[in-house]
Design an enzyme around this catalytic site. Sequence first.
Site, PDB file in Angstrom:
ATOM      1  N   GLY A  45       0.840  -1.187   0.000  1.00  0.00           N
ATOM      2  CA  GLY A  45       0.000   0.000   0.000  1.00  0.00           C
ATOM      3  C   GLY A  45       0.875   1.237   0.000  1.00  0.00           C
ATOM      4  O   GLY A  45       2.012   1.206   0.483  1.00  0.00           O
ATOM      5  N   CYS A  98       6.042  -0.179   7.361  1.00  0.00           N
ATOM      6  CA  CYS A  98       5.677   0.963   6.533  1.00  0.00           C
ATOM      7  C   CYS A  98       6.896   1.405   5.732  1.00  0.00           C
ATOM      8  O   CYS A  98       8.006   1.458   6.264  1.00  0.00           O
ATOM      9  CB  CYS A  98       5.190   2.104   7.423  1.00  0.00           C
ATOM     10  SG  CYS A  98       4.723   3.588   6.519  1.00  0.00           S
ATOM     11  N   HIS A 140      -4.276   1.395   7.858  1.00  0.00           N
ATOM     12  CA  HIS A 140      -2.892   1.889   7.870  1.00  0.00           C
ATOM     13  C   HIS A 140      -2.721   3.021   6.844  1.00  0.00           C
ATOM     14  O   HIS A 140      -2.166   4.074   7.162  1.00  0.00           O
ATOM     15  CB  HIS A 140      -1.938   0.717   7.562  1.00  0.00           C
ATOM     16  CG  HIS A 140      -0.497   1.114   7.444  1.00  0.00           C
ATOM     17  ND1 HIS A 140       0.474   0.654   8.305  1.00  0.00           N
ATOM     18  CD2 HIS A 140       0.143   1.921   6.562  1.00  0.00           C
ATOM     19  CE1 HIS A 140       1.648   1.192   7.967  1.00  0.00           C
ATOM     20  NE2 HIS A 140       1.476   1.950   6.902  1.00  0.00           N
TER      21      HIS A 140
HETATM   22 NI    NI Z   1       2.668   3.241   5.713  1.00  0.00          NI
END
Ligand code: NI
Length: 187
Positions: A45, A98, A140
């Site tokens: 993502g 992330c 998220h």
């Molecule tokens: Ni992220």
Amino acid sequence: MKLPIYLYGHPVLRKISQDITPEYPGLKELLENMYETMYSSDGVGLAAPQIGRNDRIVVIDASPLAEAFPELEGVKLTLINPRLEVLDGQEETRGEGCLSLPGLSENVKRVEHIRLTWVDENFQPHDEEFSGFLARIIQHEYDHLEGKVYIDHISPIRKQLIRAKLNNIVTGKIRCDYPVRYAPRKK
Ligand code: NI
């Protein structure tokens, strides 16, 4: 074109992003670049603040996680101007990482069921409920649009334990195998 990923500590990750309109210049090319950037850095993502734009745009391709979560096979979503609603308080804790925080992974507690409304790349409206790991990925990425990152959800003690690693990201003392943009240096 691969875009550099803005890292933790950069102010662009802390601003609330704005809705975009169908007149948004270069949207098609931006989305292509966001997918290319996400794929080349092995992410599932990517939210626009992570490439330096405070616009409500998210790309998701969860297929790489299909081995662990078969329901994610072929799940690809372009989310524009999303709005998220928590459907119930049932929560689950799982590990997250992330692209804006390279080298880190932390357990995060999130709700299991959400409802999301958004428009796609053609500005067609969608309204769907999501659960499980896909709901987690969406939460998220949605956090990024709200100026949050996943470590905002971890305990102060846990955050203290990873403080040195976080400082290394902020001050650019890390190595990363995709192009990045560090936080501006403090004067
Ligand atoms: Ni992220």
